[in-house]
Design a protein around this motif. Structure first.
Motif, PDB file in Angstrom:
ATOM      1  N   ASP A 100       0.852  -1.186   0.000  1.00 30.61           N
ATOM      2  CA  ASP A 100       0.000   0.000   0.000  1.00 30.61           C
ATOM      3  C   ASP A 100       0.887   1.235   0.000  1.00 30.61           C
ATOM      4  OD1 ASP A 100      -2.990  -0.904   0.644  1.00 30.61           O
ATOM      5  OD2 ASP A 100      -1.649  -2.162   1.832  1.00 30.61           O
ATOM      6  N   VAL A 101       0.304   2.372  -0.380  1.00 35.50           N
ATOM      7  CA  VAL A 101       1.016   3.648  -0.311  1.00 35.50           C
ATOM      8  C   VAL A 101       0.078   4.685   0.285  1.00 35.50           C
ATOM      9  CG1 VAL A 101       2.085   5.531  -1.607  1.00 35.50           C
ATOM     10  CG2 VAL A 101       2.542   3.168  -2.263  1.00 35.50           C
ATOM     11  N   ARG A 102       0.564   5.408   1.291  1.00 39.73           N
ATOM     12  CA  ARG A 102      -0.149   6.570   1.814  1.00 39.73           C
ATOM     13  C   ARG A 102       0.575   7.811   1.270  1.00 39.73           C
ATOM     14  NH1 ARG A 102      -3.193   8.716   6.115  1.00 39.73           N
ATOM     15  NH2 ARG A 102      -4.609   6.999   5.609  1.00 39.73           N
ATOM     16  N   CYS A 124       5.177  10.602  -0.093  1.00 36.66           N
ATOM     17  CA  CYS A 124       4.710   9.252  -0.425  1.00 36.66           C
ATOM     18  C   CYS A 124       5.418   8.228   0.456  1.00 36.66           C
ATOM     19  CB  CYS A 124       4.990   8.927  -1.893  1.00 36.66           C
ATOM     20  SG  CYS A 124       4.318  10.106  -3.085  1.00 36.66           S
ATOM     21  N   VAL A 125       4.649   7.378   1.114  1.00 37.40           N
ATOM     22  CA  VAL A 125       5.207   6.359   1.995  1.00 37.40           C
ATOM     23  C   VAL A 125       4.617   5.001   1.616  1.00 37.40           C
ATOM     24  CG1 VAL A 125       5.471   5.544   4.366  1.00 37.40           C
ATOM     25  CG2 VAL A 125       5.481   8.011   3.886  1.00 37.40           C
ATOM     26  N   ARG A 126       5.508   4.073   1.254  1.00 38.42           N
ATOM     27  CA  ARG A 126       5.087   2.698   0.977  1.00 38.42           C
ATOM     28  C   ARG A 126       4.876   1.983   2.304  1.00 38.42           C
ATOM     29  NH1 ARG A 126       6.516  -1.667  -3.236  1.00 38.42           N
ATOM     30  NH2 ARG A 126       6.445  -3.617  -2.037  1.00 38.42           N
ATOM     31  N   ILE A 127       3.765   1.243   2.401  1.00 40.69           N
ATOM     32  CA  ILE A 127       3.425   0.504   3.616  1.00 40.69           C
ATOM     33  C   ILE A 127       3.377  -0.978   3.266  1.00 40.69           C
ATOM     34  CG2 ILE A 127       1.714   0.162   5.432  1.00 40.69           C
ATOM     35  CD1 ILE A 127       0.779   3.035   4.935  1.00 40.69           C
ATOM     36  N   VAL A 142       8.938   6.751  -0.764  1.00 44.14           N
ATOM     37  CA  VAL A 142       9.103   6.400  -2.171  1.00 44.14           C
ATOM     38  C   VAL A 142       8.738   7.590  -3.047  1.00 44.14           C
ATOM     39  CG1 VAL A 142       8.668   3.928  -1.845  1.00 44.14           C
ATOM     40  CG2 VAL A 142       6.742   5.465  -2.292  1.00 44.14           C
ATOM     41  N   GLU A 143       9.111   7.490  -4.314  1.00 39.30           N
ATOM     42  CA  GLU A 143       8.681   8.462  -5.314  1.00 39.30           C
ATOM     43  C   GLU A 143       7.452   7.918  -6.027  1.00 39.30           C
ATOM     44  OE1 GLU A 143      10.015  11.475  -5.877  1.00 39.30           O
ATOM     45  OE2 GLU A 143      11.419  11.137  -4.219  1.00 39.30           O
TER      46      GLU A 143
END
Length: 315
Positions: free
Chosen positions: A213-215, A225-228, A247-248
């Motif tokens: 997921d990404v928030r 952007c943060v990958r979860i 992340v980008e």
């Protein structure tokens, strides 16, 4: 010379996210007036006159007074609702309505004020069907989605698009044994659909085979952007099983994000995406009042500073 105009923070007493923002603003010597609109009228009063120069008057709490014509910006978070326990049910219903359209209307009409976000725009964006339609218009990938009260339509959708998940259209808080709980996202089969679906509206959506997921937290012009990573269908059900990586975003995502926010007149948004094995980002939702601060200690991303910058903006 410092700007004497205060930032107005409208939220409940127990709001840790607002706490850190207020602290940051205090450290910058930016004046802050914090209040909960739900305290009206017991410990919050309003005097507002509509003049040819706009709204003039004041908001007063036991410790602060704010000049309505001199509010620099308003950070609208999560105030509590109006309550009038000393009134009869009918009188209380009338009083709540007057408070909502009176005090609420004043808070929504401050002259020259930057809203993060405007309460009316928050209300517009909280309707999931509107958000999903706007996401399609913005160019996001959106899973096939059905909103229905028809058991037959729900069964047909599950059979056509399975696997399918159920999501609440809005998440009221339930208390189970005194503990606040929410309705979780869950996978459903055609056999799970029965006549109870006819009791209200439901949202069914094709389950995207995700790898993460990404928030994405958008604060003005800043996009974080943060990958979860987890093994959970809904990562919000167990934060202890999550890992976070800044992340980008892929090409086109930021452009679509700003298109979406402009559609609703928002300057802040917490977007949720799921990522498939081929690296594609699929839009799930955007919360115009979403939580974000818990990600800063995990990632080091300067989100609090960015929000304080936005609220401090000099006009």
């Amino acid at each position: 010379m410092s700007d004497p105009r205060p930032v107005l923070v409208v939220t409940s007493l127990h709001d840790p996210t607002a706490d850190v923002v207020v602290r940051e603003l205090h450290d910058r010597d930016v004046p802050v007036v914090r209040l909960d609109s739900g305290d009206f009228p017991a410990s919050l009063s309003v005097e507002a006159e509509i003049t040819r120069h706009g709204v003039r008057g004041r908001l007063s709490t036991p410790s602060r007074t704010a000049d309505l014509a001199g509010i620099r910006s308003l950070y609208y978070r999560r105030p509590t609702g109006f309550v009038f326990p000393h009134l009869t049910e009918q009188d209380a219903r009338f009083a709540v309505t007057q408070a909502r359209y009176g005090l609420g209307g004043v808070l929504a009409s401050l002259p020259g004020c930057l809203y993060v976000n405007h309460p009316h725009r928050i209300g517009d964006a909280e309707f999931k069907p509107s958000g999903l339609a706007a996401a399609v218009e913005a160019g996001f990938r959106v899973p096939p989605t059905l909103i229905t009260s028809s058991p037959g339509a729900a069964k047909a959708f599950v059979k056509q698009h399975g696997p399918v998940i159920y999501k609440p259209l809005h998440n009221p808080v339930y208390r189970v044994d005194g503990v606040s709980s929410v309705v979780e996202v869950a996978e459903v089969s055609a056999e799970d659909i029965d006549e109870s679906v006819a009791g209200t509206a439901h949202l069914f959506q094709q389950r995207v085979p995700k790898t993460a997921d990404v928030r994405v937290t958008v604060i003005g012009s800043h996009v974080f952007c943060v990958r979860i990573d987890s093994d959970l269908l809904d990562w919000r059900t167990n934060y202890n099983r999550l890992t976070y990586t800044p992340v980008e975003s892929p090409p086109g995502i930021e452009q679509a994000i700003h298109h979406y926010l402009n559609r609703f007149g928002l300057v802040f948004g917490a977007f949720d995406f799921c990522v498939t094995e081929d690296g594609q980002w699929w839009f799930l939702e955007c919360n115009p009042s979403g939580q974000w601060y818990w990600l800063e200690p995990e990632t080091g991303l300067p989100m609090c500073a960015a929000l304080a910058d936005l609220l401090e903006t000099k006009t």
